[in-house]
Scaffold this motif. Structure first.
Motif, short mmCIF file in Angstrom:
data_model
loop_
_atom_site.label_atom_id
_atom_site.label_comp_id
_atom_site.label_asym_id
_atom_site.label_seq_id
_atom_site.Cartn_x
_atom_site.Cartn_y
_atom_site.Cartn_z
N HIS A 48 0.81 -1.23 0.00
CA HIS A 48 0.00 0.00 0.00
C HIS A 48 0.85 1.28 0.00
O HIS A 48 0.47 2.27 -0.59
CB HIS A 48 -1.00 0.00 1.17
CG HIS A 48 -0.42 0.43 2.47
ND1 HIS A 48 0.46 -0.36 3.20
CD2 HIS A 48 -0.53 1.60 3.16
CE1 HIS A 48 0.83 0.31 4.28
NE2 HIS A 48 0.25 1.49 4.28
N ASP A 49 2.00 1.26 0.67
CA ASP A 49 2.84 2.46 0.76
C ASP A 49 4.07 2.39 -0.15
O ASP A 49 5.07 3.09 0.10
CB ASP A 49 3.32 2.68 2.21
CG ASP A 49 2.34 3.52 3.04
OD1 ASP A 49 1.43 4.14 2.46
OD2 ASP A 49 2.51 3.55 4.28
N HIS A 81 0.53 9.45 -2.58
CA HIS A 81 1.18 8.14 -2.49
C HIS A 81 0.17 6.99 -2.61
O HIS A 81 0.55 5.85 -2.87
CB HIS A 81 2.09 8.03 -1.25
CG HIS A 81 1.39 7.74 0.03
ND1 HIS A 81 0.87 8.70 0.85
CD2 HIS A 81 1.12 6.57 0.65
CE1 HIS A 81 0.31 8.16 1.91
NE2 HIS A 81 0.45 6.84 1.81
N HIS A 107 -6.55 4.23 -0.01
CA HIS A 107 -6.07 4.25 1.37
C HIS A 107 -5.68 5.66 1.83
O HIS A 107 -5.63 5.92 3.03
CB HIS A 107 -4.94 3.23 1.61
CG HIS A 107 -3.55 3.75 1.54
ND1 HIS A 107 -2.81 3.79 0.38
CD2 HIS A 107 -2.74 4.30 2.49
CE1 HIS A 107 -1.62 4.31 0.63
NE2 HIS A 107 -1.54 4.62 1.90
N THR A 108 -5.45 6.57 0.90
CA THR A 108 -5.09 7.94 1.32
C THR A 108 -6.28 8.91 1.28
O THR A 108 -6.11 10.07 1.67
CB THR A 108 -3.94 8.52 0.46
OG1 THR A 108 -4.34 8.55 -0.92
CG2 THR A 108 -2.68 7.70 0.60
N ASP A 127 -4.02 0.08 7.88
CA ASP A 127 -3.04 1.17 7.88
C ASP A 127 -3.17 2.02 9.15
O ASP A 127 -2.19 2.47 9.72
CB ASP A 127 -3.29 2.02 6.63
CG ASP A 127 -2.23 3.08 6.41
OD1 ASP A 127 -1.07 2.86 6.81
OD2 ASP A 127 -2.55 4.12 5.81
FE LIG Z 1 -0.05 5.40 3.15
#
Ligand SMILES: [Fe+2]
Ligand SMILES: [Fe+2]
Length: 188
Positions: A48-49, A81, A107-108, A127
């Protein structure tokens, strides 16, 4: 998975890589609780990151190259990101599964209740809740999420918005919309 872990370790600081491993683990836990494929959750959590430590120039170039809306450029790494990061994951890690890419993208920002799949919610919450997190209220957030993944998503959106506003920081419109959507869905 072992190969992907190696690539992740090469692209991220130790601290960020270890966060990704913990998100992957927490995503598996939430997947079990919510009847979701554990492999898929582990993979999405791990990557994810992936793009988190890329430069601003890299993100701006990627926005142009992939034809993403130009107004994204006025935002920054905290949004990019995920939203733009998914394109790096697709192009550089060769992950083509649209469900994984969407979980990375959202996710962001979060997303509305009809938009977010179970995988999106699992990654979003993993997260926020992974075992290294220790913000005030994390135990409450974990308990709420154990009881209901949807309530967990709403909890995170509400708390993130109120945190950003308390710091007088900008709030991405999609996050605002997501909050309103979940509030209407769960509270009315
Ligand atoms: Fe993230
Ligand atoms: Fe993360």
């Amino acid at each position: 998975m072992a190969k992907l872990k190696k690539v992740m370790a090469e692209h991220l600081s130790k601290h960020r890589f270890e966060h990704c491993l913990r998100v992957s683990d927490y995503a598996v836990k939430l997947a079990k609780q919510n009847g979701l494929d554990q492999q898929e959750a582990a993979l999405a959590g791990l990557v994810h990151d992936y793009a988190k430590e890329r430069s601003q120039a890299d993100f701006l170039a990627k926005i142009d190259a992939t034809g993403l809306p130009a107004d994204l450029k006025k935002w920054g790494n905290p949004i990019w990101h995920g939203v733009v990061g998914a394109a790096f994951v697709q192009d550089e890690l060769g992950i083509e599964d649209p469900t994984i890419l969407q979980a990375i993208r959202l996710h962001t920002t979060g997303g509305g209740h009809l938009e977010m799949t179970t995988l999106d919610k699992v990654v979003f919450m993993a997260d926020y809740l992974e075992e290294g997190r220790d913000f005030p209220g994390v135990e409450t957030a974990r308990r709420v999420t154990d009881e209901s993944l949807n309530q967990g998503v709403f909890y995170q959106l509400a708390h993130t918005l109120s945190y950003l506003a308390s710091k007088e920081q900008v709030i991405y419109p999609k996050t605002f919309d997501a909050y309103n959507d979940w509030a209407q869905y769960l509270k009315q």
